[in-house]
Design a protein around this motif. Structure first.
Motif, mmCIF file in Angstrom:
data_model
loop_
_atom_site.group_PDB
_atom_site.id
_atom_site.type_symbol
_atom_site.label_atom_id
_atom_site.label_comp_id
_atom_site.label_asym_id
_atom_site.label_seq_id
_atom_site.Cartn_x
_atom_site.Cartn_y
_atom_site.Cartn_z
ATOM 1 N N ARG A 7 0.694 -1.157 0.007
ATOM 2 C CA ARG A 7 0.042 -0.049 -0.060
ATOM 3 C C ARG A 7 0.862 1.255 -0.054
ATOM 4 O O ARG A 7 0.660 2.326 -0.595
ATOM 5 C CB ARG A 7 -0.891 0.075 1.177
ATOM 6 C CG ARG A 7 -2.061 -0.914 1.150
ATOM 7 C CD ARG A 7 -3.215 -0.528 0.164
ATOM 8 N NE ARG A 7 -3.851 0.676 0.484
ATOM 9 C CZ ARG A 7 -4.687 0.827 1.174
ATOM 10 N NH1 ARG A 7 -5.312 -0.241 1.606
ATOM 11 N NH2 ARG A 7 -5.389 2.050 1.092
ATOM 12 N N GLN A 8 1.991 1.357 0.660
ATOM 13 C CA GLN A 8 2.942 2.311 0.703
ATOM 14 C C GLN A 8 3.325 2.728 -0.616
ATOM 15 O O GLN A 8 3.619 3.771 -1.140
ATOM 16 C CB GLN A 8 3.950 2.086 1.648
ATOM 17 C CG GLN A 8 4.800 3.110 1.905
ATOM 18 C CD GLN A 8 5.818 2.909 3.076
ATOM 19 O OE1 GLN A 8 5.624 1.959 4.036
ATOM 20 N NE2 GLN A 8 7.158 3.393 2.882
ATOM 21 N N LEU A 9 3.716 1.549 -1.464
ATOM 22 C CA LEU A 9 4.278 2.016 -2.570
ATOM 23 C C LEU A 9 3.194 2.644 -3.450
ATOM 24 O O LEU A 9 3.540 3.520 -4.551
ATOM 25 C CB LEU A 9 4.719 0.625 -3.305
ATOM 26 C CG LEU A 9 6.084 0.345 -2.858
ATOM 27 C CD1 LEU A 9 6.446 -1.230 -3.002
ATOM 28 C CD2 LEU A 9 7.284 1.039 -3.204
ATOM 29 N N GLY A 10 1.810 2.229 -3.376
ATOM 30 C CA GLY A 10 0.695 2.825 -4.379
ATOM 31 C C GLY A 10 0.896 2.886 -5.717
ATOM 32 O O GLY A 10 0.559 3.627 -6.520
ATOM 33 N N LEU A 11 1.510 1.612 -6.186
ATOM 34 C CA LEU A 11 1.687 1.375 -7.556
ATOM 35 C C LEU A 11 0.269 1.183 -8.331
ATOM 36 O O LEU A 11 -0.613 0.628 -7.881
ATOM 37 C CB LEU A 11 2.539 0.320 -7.960
ATOM 38 C CG LEU A 11 3.767 0.382 -7.216
ATOM 39 C CD1 LEU A 11 4.738 -1.091 -7.511
ATOM 40 C CD2 LEU A 11 4.752 1.462 -7.969
#
Length: 307
Positions: free
Chosen positions: A136-140
């Protein structure tokens, strides 16, 4: 008296023991839970060796092993809402999970869906939740290519599956012996070892859009080489400074009941399989730790406590 598996001082396996401990009493914001299963993680033996999380002081020995557990609520502490005696739950521990009774922090606890076993639920608060937070942090955006190092381990295998559920293409780095397992998760396998970046480029000729590193060290640096945007690098395997030096960041853990519920929902949907490969009784907790401490574990190992 209830049994618990503890370490009595910092050191190696010689510091471990199965002992009798008073049944814990829940304080404000805590739940007393009769344990049915507890997850085993590398951080457990690292804490025994003397590793300390940021902000932690010297522990009061004996220390009960474990950071995650699943079981049945026996008692709720002051200020706890949303849980009742008899509820089946899983969450992050406030006092170690390798025990017949454990304190769970209510804010980092969720109701266990009936379709999820205690064994599987016990693996979710650390490994699966860490995987979820990093992806989720990467948000790709959907269709992007994510490189996951350590893809055959507990966090890595969960990260591969969660990324696939989010519509990402995944390249998973693991030993050659874990090739079939990694591919069964839906990832393109790349063998670990020297010249990793070269093999990653061959597996993903259009480039890598994100990296979730679970190994650290030289692997982190090599994994970053084919990455298009270094800000899309997250690590749970190296200190924040190592990630920052490459333009990335350490994983930011949410540690909420909402995240636990989200990963449990993925399990119910069939999008995430915890892949528990071995289970040990509490009396053999030391053997469970040895298996994880030796490294190269496939999937997850748990400790089961009889009802």
């Amino acid at each position: 008296m209830p049994k618990a598996y503890v370490y009595t001082r910092h050191g190696g396996p010689e510091a471990e023991a199965l002992i009798d401990l008073d049944r814990p009493r829940p304080g404000p914001g805590e739940l007393l839970v009769a344990v049915r299963a507890a997850g085993v993680n590398p951080v457990d033996w690292k804490l025994r060796q003397g590793f300390r999380r940021p902000g932690e002081g010297e522990p009061a020995f004996p220390v009960v092993f474990g950071s995650e557990a699943a079981g049945v609520v026996e008692e709720a502490g002051p200020g706890v809402t949303g849980f009742a005696v008899g509820d089946e739950v899983f969450g992050g521990t406030a006092g170690g999970g390798y025990a017949e009774y454990v304190l769970l922090t209510a804010d980092v606890t969720a109701h266990k869906p009936a379709a999820v076993s205690f064994r599987d639920a016990a693996t979710l608060p650390v490994a699966a939740a860490t995987a979820y937070d990093g992806v989720r942090q990467l948000g790709l955006p959907g269709g992007s290519t994510l490189l996951v190092t350590g893809a055959g381990g507990g966090v890595g295998s969960a990260a591969v599956q969660i990324a696939r559920a989010f519509g990402l293409r995944v390249v998973g780095v693991a030993s050659e012996g874990k090739k079939d397992f990694v591919e069964s998760l839906g990832a393109v396998h790349v063998a670990s070892g020297p010249e990793l970046a070269q093999r990653v480029r061959a597996a993903a000729p259009d480039g890598i859009d994100g990296v979730y590193d679970l190994v650290g060290g030289p692997v982190l640096a090599e994994a970053a080489e084919p990455l298009k945007d270094r800000s899309k690098l997250v690590t749970a395997g190296s200190p924040p400074a190592a990630a920052a030096a490459l333009g990335g960041a350490a994983v930011q853990r949410a540690r909420t009941g909402a995240v636990l519920q989200a990963v449990a929902d993925l399990v119910v949907r069939g999008a995430l399989k915890p892949h528990v490969t071995r289970a040990f009784p509490l009396a053999e907790a030391g053997q469970a730790l040895r298996a994880v401490e030796a490294g190269h574990t496939l999937g997850k190992i748990v400790i089961e406590v009889a009802a």
